[in-house]
Scaffold this motif. Structure first.
Motif, PDB file in Angstrom:
ATOM      1  N   GLY A   1     -47.112  -7.754   1.669  1.00 41.90           N
ATOM      2  CA  GLY A   1     -47.642  -7.478   3.076  1.00 41.90           C
ATOM      3  C   GLY A   1     -48.800  -6.927   3.300  1.00 41.90           C
ATOM      4  O   GLY A   1     -49.628  -7.196   4.239  1.00 41.90           O
ATOM      5  N   LEU A   2     -49.070  -5.683   2.494  1.00 49.71           N
ATOM      6  CA  LEU A   2     -50.213  -4.998   2.408  1.00 49.71           C
ATOM      7  C   LEU A   2     -51.431  -5.988   1.967  1.00 49.71           C
ATOM      8  O   LEU A   2     -52.548  -5.883   2.726  1.00 49.71           O
TER       9      LEU A   2
ATOM     10  N   VAL B   1     -51.965  -9.062   2.574  1.00 46.77           N
ATOM     11  CA  VAL B   1     -52.031 -10.168   3.737  1.00 46.77           C
ATOM     12  C   VAL B   1     -52.682  -9.264   4.824  1.00 46.77           C
ATOM     13  O   VAL B   1     -53.714  -9.614   5.582  1.00 46.77           O
ATOM     14  N   TRP B   2     -52.138  -8.007   5.259  1.00 49.16           N
ATOM     15  CA  TRP B   2     -52.452  -7.316   6.113  1.00 49.16           C
ATOM     16  C   TRP B   2     -54.184  -6.883   5.952  1.00 49.16           C
ATOM     17  O   TRP B   2     -54.942  -6.889   6.905  1.00 49.16           O
ATOM     18  N   GLY B   3     -54.337  -6.603   5.011  1.00 49.98           N
ATOM     19  CA  GLY B   3     -55.868  -6.037   4.429  1.00 49.98           C
ATOM     20  C   GLY B   3     -56.678  -7.282   4.507  1.00 49.98           C
ATOM     21  O   GLY B   3     -57.940  -7.064   5.164  1.00 49.98           O
TER      22      GLY B   3
ATOM     23  N   ILE C   1     -56.466  -9.593   6.665  1.00 48.78           N
ATOM     24  CA  ILE C   1     -56.461 -10.118   7.828  1.00 48.78           C
ATOM     25  C   ILE C   1     -57.483  -9.173   8.522  1.00 48.78           C
ATOM     26  O   ILE C   1     -58.633  -9.650   9.411  1.00 48.78           O
ATOM     27  N   LYS C   2     -57.380  -7.873   8.230  1.00 46.93           N
ATOM     28  CA  LYS C   2     -58.058  -6.857   8.720  1.00 46.93           C
ATOM     29  C   LYS C   2     -59.882  -6.838   8.474  1.00 46.93           C
ATOM     30  O   LYS C   2     -60.560  -7.128   9.074  1.00 46.93           O
TER      31      LYS C   2
ATOM     32  N   THR D   1     -58.120 -13.058   3.554  1.00 48.80           N
ATOM     33  CA  THR D   1     -56.617 -13.046   3.644  1.00 48.80           C
ATOM     34  C   THR D   1     -56.152 -13.974   2.191  1.00 48.80           C
ATOM     35  O   THR D   1     -55.168 -13.818   1.735  1.00 48.80           O
TER      36      THR D   1
ATOM     37  N   SER E   1     -54.105 -12.346  -0.634  1.00 46.85           N
ATOM     38  CA  SER E   1     -52.689 -12.582  -0.679  1.00 46.85           C
ATOM     39  C   SER E   1     -52.321 -12.833  -2.080  1.00 46.85           C
ATOM     40  O   SER E   1     -51.393 -12.860  -2.575  1.00 46.85           O
TER      41      SER E   1
END
Length: 84
Positions: free
Chosen positions: A40-41, A43-45, A47-48, A61, A65
């Motif tokens: 999750g971190l 993917v979130w990183g 995206i950001k 991403t 990922s």
């Protein structure tokens, strides 16, 4: 006076089995949550980073990922008990 079952030095065998099963369940649940958090971190990183750079394709991403999946699998394999 009767001896107290819970304070005796010798625990009962069914209780010992239940404790062993519970501890392994907790251990593998913790590993699952750790894998979920790591991926999750990542993917979130990603995206950001893609939003910050304004990328049309989600390059960061995808990269983060895959790195997160690889690292979570590595941590999972390291946490498995060694067979004698």
């Amino acid at each position: 006076m009767e001896p107290d079952k819970f304070n005796s030095d010798e625990p009962e065998k069914p209780f010992r089995k239940a404790t062993r099963k519970t501890s392994s369940f907790v251990q593998y649940s913790a590993i699952g949550f750790q894998m979920l958090a790591t991926i999750g971190l990542g993917v979130w990183g990603g995206i950001k980073l893609d939003e910050w750079q304004g990328n049309q394709k989600p390059i960061w991403t995808l990269v983060l990922s895959l790195v997160a999946i690889g690292s979570s699998l590595y941590l999972f394999i390291r946490s498995l008990p060694k067979q004698p």
